[in-house]
Scaffold this motif. Structure first.
Motif, PDB file in Angstrom:
ATOM      1  N   ASN A  99      32.925  43.036  68.534  1.00 15.31           N
ATOM      2  CA  ASN A  99      32.674  44.086  67.538  1.00 15.31           C
ATOM      3  C   ASN A  99      31.851  45.221  68.141  1.00 15.31           C
ATOM      4  N   TYR A 100      30.843  44.835  68.886  1.00 12.82           N
ATOM      5  CA  TYR A 100      29.940  45.813  69.506  1.00 12.82           C
ATOM      6  C   TYR A 100      30.732  46.764  70.417  1.00 12.82           C
ATOM      7  N   LEU A 101      31.572  46.177  71.239  1.00  9.82           N
ATOM      8  CA  LEU A 101      32.305  46.995  72.202  1.00  9.82           C
ATOM      9  C   LEU A 101      33.414  47.802  71.529  1.00  9.82           C
ATOM     10  N   ARG A 102      34.067  47.186  70.529  1.00  9.38           N
ATOM     11  CA  ARG A 102      35.162  47.893  69.851  1.00  9.38           C
ATOM     12  C   ARG A 102      34.661  49.186  69.201  1.00  9.38           C
ATOM     13  N   VAL A 103      33.550  49.091  68.467  1.00 10.06           N
ATOM     14  CA  VAL A 103      33.036  50.275  67.772  1.00 10.06           C
ATOM     15  C   VAL A 103      32.613  51.337  68.788  1.00 10.06           C
ATOM     16  N   ASN A 104      31.989  50.885  69.863  1.00 12.29           N
ATOM     17  CA  ASN A 104      31.553  51.859  70.869  1.00 12.29           C
ATOM     18  C   ASN A 104      32.731  52.505  71.598  1.00 12.29           C
ATOM     19  N   GLU A 105      33.753  51.720  71.844  1.00  9.20           N
ATOM     20  CA  GLU A 105      34.911  52.299  72.531  1.00  9.20           C
ATOM     21  C   GLU A 105      35.572  53.351  71.645  1.00  9.20           C
ATOM     22  N   ALA A 106      35.730  53.012  70.353  1.00  8.52           N
ATOM     23  CA  ALA A 106      36.353  53.970  69.432  1.00  8.52           C
ATOM     24  C   ALA A 106      35.509  55.233  69.349  1.00  8.52           C
ATOM     25  N   PHE A 107      34.214  55.055  69.270  1.00  6.33           N
ATOM     26  CA  PHE A 107      33.321  56.212  69.158  1.00  6.33           C
ATOM     27  C   PHE A 107      33.404  57.085  70.415  1.00  6.33           C
ATOM     28  N   ALA A 108      33.426  56.423  71.578  1.00  3.91           N
ATOM     29  CA  ALA A 108      33.482  57.178  72.833  1.00  3.91           C
ATOM     30  C   ALA A 108      34.752  58.014  72.890  1.00  3.91           C
ATOM     31  N   VAL A 122      20.994  58.695  74.634  1.00  2.00           N
ATOM     32  CA  VAL A 122      21.484  57.650  73.741  1.00  2.00           C
ATOM     33  C   VAL A 122      20.290  56.830  73.248  1.00  2.00           C
ATOM     34  N   HIS A 123      20.162  56.714  71.940  1.00  2.00           N
ATOM     35  CA  HIS A 123      18.998  56.038  71.373  1.00  2.00           C
ATOM     36  C   HIS A 123      19.304  54.603  70.975  1.00  2.00           C
ATOM     37  N   ASP A 124      18.524  53.678  71.509  1.00  4.73           N
ATOM     38  CA  ASP A 124      18.544  52.276  71.062  1.00  4.73           C
ATOM     39  C   ASP A 124      19.855  51.559  71.395  1.00  4.73           C
ATOM     40  N   PRO A 125      19.964  50.271  71.038  1.00  6.22           N
ATOM     41  CA  PRO A 125      21.124  49.508  71.516  1.00  6.22           C
ATOM     42  C   PRO A 125      22.446  49.859  70.840  1.00  6.22           C
ATOM     43  N   PRO A 129      26.592  50.910  74.786  1.00  7.25           N
ATOM     44  CA  PRO A 129      27.767  50.688  75.642  1.00  7.25           C
ATOM     45  C   PRO A 129      28.771  51.832  75.657  1.00  7.25           C
ATOM     46  N   MET A 130      28.596  52.868  74.846  1.00  7.88           N
ATOM     47  CA  MET A 130      29.632  53.913  74.819  1.00  7.88           C
ATOM     48  C   MET A 130      29.837  54.530  76.201  1.00  7.88           C
ATOM     49  N   ILE A 131      28.797  54.534  77.004  1.00  9.80           N
ATOM     50  CA  ILE A 131      28.874  55.119  78.350  1.00  9.80           C
ATOM     51  C   ILE A 131      29.967  54.437  79.191  1.00  9.80           C
ATOM     52  N   ARG A 132      30.201  53.161  78.869  1.00 10.75           N
ATOM     53  CA  ARG A 132      31.169  52.351  79.604  1.00 10.75           C
ATOM     54  C   ARG A 132      32.601  52.905  79.442  1.00 10.75           C
ATOM     55  N   TYR A 133      32.820  53.682  78.365  1.00  8.40           N
ATOM     56  CA  TYR A 133      34.187  54.104  78.018  1.00  8.40           C
ATOM     57  C   TYR A 133      34.449  55.581  78.296  1.00  8.40           C
TER      58      TYR A 133
END
Ligand code: UDP
Length: 402
Positions: A99-108, A122-125, A129-133
């Motif tokens: 879930n964590y990665l999916r939301v961040n990937e979509a956002f990225a 980027v603030h807080d956790p 991970p968005m940087i990864r995408y």
């Protein structure tokens, strides 16, 4: 004519600091900076960005602010991460990470980061991970507001690979530097905005009207804790301290706590507190979000409590001191930067309710002591924790990065 920009702060911090801000901004004119976090309201981070982003623009940096559009599944995970970073032995399952990665990937994919900024903060956790995408072509900063003094190791190790992609990490206190983190780490303590609704000077009449609006009489000295209903803020401990104090000095307790949209645990903690309060006399629980009420209460309170078990900084402490109200708080995280024991308030260890109550009673019985600590508290905040200093620190870091 009323001044509109950072010069409005001269009255609080003097001309030299404001001139230093303009000087630090000069090499950064036009720099495109994006701040990314997960909430627009609730909690200290959003509050700070509301002040900092317009001020950056005022001095010539093109600062923008973007929200990670989370959903409940994300906030379940990120609250776990928050708890783990503050030392709770939490385990993440595969679904959490997915879930964590999916939301961040979509956002990225869909966020304005793709439109090109020179620096991304980027603030807080939540958005870590968005940087990864994204293809990395510019400096990224991870600004962690959490108390990192004793993270739960397995979760810290899970997050580290994302952090390693960043060019710099910023934490609030020296106590949060991680020797095992190979990324350049800077310490920038947060700050409060003396011109915001929470901190601007109120007249006696305004304070009176706000307290009347919430039916809080001023017949007895007021103890106050302003905190989201979160176990880390130990609201049940606040009740314990109040009960002990009330045996010695008659007083009222006001607890103000809204629920941040990214904190799924808030309602349950509030329910526990409400049950505990039950038929207790002279306790006021308030969940409305009302900046002027927070301001008026910090002004009217005899003593402010901040009994956090962990605390990244605790803006509420500086807010109270700014109004010359002494603070009795736990010696954790960013709090001892603000509460200097015996000078601006008193520090106790987490869970030491007898110790906290004794300090509160001492203050309630001695108006002169309250006045002295309160005045010293305000001077301390003026020197270290007002918005222009925070802006200057950020401008200097940005200049280093670009
Ligand atoms: N706050 C508020 N209403 C509430 C609770 C908190 O306006 O019911 C504000 C508080 O005055 C402070 C911020 O939210 O400005 C909380 O920041 P802090 O650093 O104390 O704690 P955090 O919530 O970020 O852990």
């Amino acid at each position: 004519m009323e001044p509109v920009g950072i010069e409005r702060y001269v009255q609080h911090v003097g001309e030299e600091l404001v001139a230093a801000v303009f000087k630090a901004a000069r090499p950064l004119y036009g720099l495109r900076v994006l701040e990314v976090n997960a909430t627009f309201h609730g909690g200290g981070v959003a509050g700070m960005l509301h002040s900092l982003v317009p001020l950056m623009n005022d001095v010539g940096v093109n600062a923008d602010w973007s929200l990670l559009y989370g959903d409940p599944s994300l906030f379940q995970v990120t609250k776990k991460l928050h708890n783990a970073l503050q030392g709770e032995p939490v385990s993440l399952n595969e679904q959490d990470m997915a879930n964590y990665l999916r939301v961040n990937e979509a956002f990225a994919r869909y966020s304005p980061v793709a439109a090109g900024y020179d620096v991304i903060i980027v603030h807080d956790p939540q958005p870590l991970p968005m940087i990864r995408y994204l293809q990395k072509g510019n400096p990224w900063v991870w600004r962690c507001h959490i108390d990192l003094s004793t993270p739960h190791e397995p979760v810290w190790e899970t997050l580290k690979p994302f952090i390693l992609r960043y060019d710099a990490v910023v934490v609030s206190s020296e106590a949060f530097r991680k020797p095992d983190l190979a990324v350049e780490t800077h310490v920038i303590p947060p700050a409060i905005d003396p011109l915001s609704e929470i901190n601007r000077e109120l007249s006696e009449a305004e304070v009176g009207r706000k307290l009347d609006q919430y039916a809080i009489p001023r017949d007895k000295p007021i103890l106050l804790q302003v905190s989201r209903f979160d176990k880390w803020k130990d609201p049940l401990g606040v009740l314990q301290v109040f009960q002990r104090v009330k045996e010695a000095v008659d007083c009222r307790l006001v607890m103000v706590g809204n629920m941040a949209t990214d904190d799924p645990e808030g309602p349950e903690i509030f329910a526990q507190v409400a049950r505990q309060v039950g038929a207790m006399e002279d306790v006021h629980l308030i969940t409305q979000t009302d900046a002027l009420l927070v301001n008026a209460l910090q002004e009217a309170a005899a003593v402010v409590l901040q009994l956090s078990r962990r605390e990244g900084f605790g803006l509420t402490v500086s807010e109270a001191l700014w109004k010359r109200t002494p603070v009795v708080a736990t010696n954790v995280g960013g709090i001892p930067l603000q509460v200097i024991h015996g000078q601006t308030g008193y520090l106790v260890e987490p869970g030491d309710y007898d110790g906290a109550a004794a300090q509160v009673v001492k203050l309630l019985q001695d108006p002169e002591l309250r006045h002295k600590l309160g005045s010293q508290g305000q001077a301390h905040v003026r020197e270290h924790f007002l918005m222009p200093r925070l802006l200057l620190d950020w401008l200097r870091l940005l200049a280093e990065l670009v």
